[in-house]
Motif scaffolding. Structure first.
Motif, mmCIF file in Angstrom:
data_model
loop_
_atom_site.group_PDB
_atom_site.id
_atom_site.type_symbol
_atom_site.label_atom_id
_atom_site.label_comp_id
_atom_site.label_asym_id
_atom_site.label_seq_id
_atom_site.Cartn_x
_atom_site.Cartn_y
_atom_site.Cartn_z
ATOM 1 N N LYS A 5 119.559 44.987 66.760
ATOM 2 C CA LYS A 5 119.392 44.347 68.618
ATOM 3 C C LYS A 5 118.050 43.615 68.962
ATOM 4 N N VAL A 6 117.526 43.771 68.116
ATOM 5 C CA VAL A 6 116.035 42.838 68.617
ATOM 6 C C VAL A 6 115.623 41.837 67.721
ATOM 7 N N SER A 7 115.837 41.022 68.443
ATOM 8 C CA SER A 7 114.974 39.407 67.971
ATOM 9 C C SER A 7 114.678 39.065 66.485
ATOM 10 N N SER A 8 114.833 38.217 65.549
ATOM 11 C CA SER A 8 114.651 38.713 64.201
ATOM 12 C C SER A 8 113.055 38.472 64.548
ATOM 13 N N PHE A 9 112.342 38.119 65.706
ATOM 14 C CA PHE A 9 110.215 37.904 65.843
ATOM 15 C C PHE A 9 110.101 39.669 65.686
ATOM 16 N N ASN A 10 110.447 39.869 67.021
ATOM 17 C CA ASN A 10 110.242 41.235 66.784
ATOM 18 C C ASN A 10 110.711 41.905 65.298
ATOM 19 N N SER A 11 111.794 41.596 64.615
ATOM 20 C CA SER A 11 111.849 42.636 63.766
ATOM 21 C C SER A 11 110.851 42.528 62.896
ATOM 22 N N CYS A 12 110.283 40.871 62.650
ATOM 23 C CA CYS A 12 108.911 40.498 61.465
ATOM 24 C C CYS A 12 108.109 41.767 61.602
ATOM 25 N N ILE A 13 107.400 41.868 62.861
ATOM 26 C CA ILE A 13 106.726 42.388 63.747
ATOM 27 C C ILE A 13 107.169 44.098 62.976
ATOM 28 N N LEU A 14 107.659 44.294 63.535
ATOM 29 C CA LEU A 14 108.237 45.963 63.037
ATOM 30 C C LEU A 14 108.623 46.274 62.030
ATOM 31 N N ILE A 15 109.017 45.110 61.028
ATOM 32 C CA ILE A 15 109.240 45.513 59.370
ATOM 33 C C ILE A 15 107.717 45.078 59.264
ATOM 34 N N PHE A 16 107.064 44.812 59.565
ATOM 35 C CA PHE A 16 105.686 44.020 58.750
ATOM 36 C C PHE A 16 104.479 45.457 59.067
ATOM 37 N N ARG A 47 111.537 43.945 51.060
ATOM 38 C CA ARG A 47 112.126 43.449 50.505
ATOM 39 C C ARG A 47 113.068 42.601 51.907
ATOM 40 N N LYS A 48 113.463 43.615 52.956
ATOM 41 C CA LYS A 48 113.113 43.463 54.611
ATOM 42 C C LYS A 48 112.320 41.294 55.043
ATOM 43 N N MET A 49 111.236 41.654 55.056
ATOM 44 C CA MET A 49 110.335 40.694 55.339
ATOM 45 C C MET A 49 110.783 39.744 54.134
ATOM 46 N N LYS A 50 111.150 40.028 52.774
ATOM 47 C CA LYS A 50 111.842 38.727 51.962
ATOM 48 C C LYS A 50 112.647 37.457 52.531
ATOM 49 N N ARG A 51 113.507 38.287 52.954
ATOM 50 C CA ARG A 51 115.002 38.003 53.758
ATOM 51 C C ARG A 51 114.402 37.238 55.083
ATOM 52 N N LEU A 52 113.775 37.308 56.224
ATOM 53 C CA LEU A 52 113.279 37.039 57.142
ATOM 54 C C LEU A 52 112.691 35.599 56.600
ATOM 55 N N ALA A 53 111.650 35.776 55.861
ATOM 56 C CA ALA A 53 110.935 34.941 55.422
ATOM 57 C C ALA A 53 111.685 33.703 54.503
ATOM 58 N N GLU A 54 112.667 33.677 54.286
ATOM 59 C CA GLU A 54 113.413 33.112 53.394
ATOM 60 C C GLU A 54 113.769 31.951 54.856
ATOM 61 N N GLN A 55 113.962 33.161 56.083
ATOM 62 C CA GLN A 55 114.626 32.261 57.153
ATOM 63 C C GLN A 55 113.533 31.763 58.443
ATOM 64 N N VAL A 56 113.018 32.389 58.303
ATOM 65 C CA VAL A 56 111.224 32.032 59.576
ATOM 66 C C VAL A 56 110.481 32.053 59.019
ATOM 67 N N PRO A 57 110.383 30.899 58.190
ATOM 68 C CA PRO A 57 109.118 31.379 56.832
ATOM 69 C C PRO A 57 107.607 30.751 58.237
ATOM 70 N N GLU A 58 107.793 30.334 59.135
ATOM 71 C CA GLU A 58 106.488 29.980 59.292
ATOM 72 C C GLU A 58 105.651 31.018 60.426
ATOM 73 N N ASN A 59 107.037 32.125 60.421
ATOM 74 C CA ASN A 59 106.164 33.678 61.349
ATOM 75 C C ASN A 59 106.219 34.715 60.453
ATOM 76 N N CYS A 60 107.229 34.391 59.221
ATOM 77 C CA CYS A 60 107.242 35.422 58.795
ATOM 78 C C CYS A 60 106.438 35.883 57.008
ATOM 79 N N LEU A 61 106.562 34.265 56.183
ATOM 80 C CA LEU A 61 106.145 34.129 55.449
ATOM 81 C C LEU A 61 104.312 34.848 54.967
#
Length: 112
Positions: A5-16, A47-61
């Protein structure tokens, strides 16, 4: 952590930060069971970050690369880690993540 229930950008930060924290704890833990748990959480975060980076590389790569660099150093793969630190630094700067650019610079400085 659950991120459904968290946006992908916030998920990216939490996972990071979950991954960075787990790697730091794995490096310093003297309890082999705890170290193994932190190690597994770190691998899951990558692994989770790789999936997010595939979707939004500018925010997560750059975050993915920094997690991988830290994990490589944890595993003793220093040359491979250095390449990922450098790439993380470049991508963070390119995309305007100055605080994460600085974090990557700091981490590479502490690791080598």
């Amino acid at each position: 952590l659950k991120y459904s229930k968290v946006s992908s950008f916030n998920s990216c930060i939490l996972i990071f930060f979950e991954g960075l924290t787990s790697i730091a704890l794995a490096k310093t833990s003297t309890d082999s069971r705890k170290r193994s748990e932190y190690y597994q959480v770190a691998k899951q975060s990558i692994r989770k970050m790789k999936r997010l980076a595939e979707q939004v590389p500018e925010n997560c790569l750059h975050k993915q690369l920094l997690l991988e660099a830290e994990f490589d150093v944890l595993e003793g793969r220093y040359v491979k880690g250095l390449d990922k630190y450098i790439r993380s630094i470049e991508f963070a700067k390119q995309e305007g993540f100055l605080h994460e650019h600085a974090l990557a610079c700091e981490r590479v400085g502490l690791s080598y």
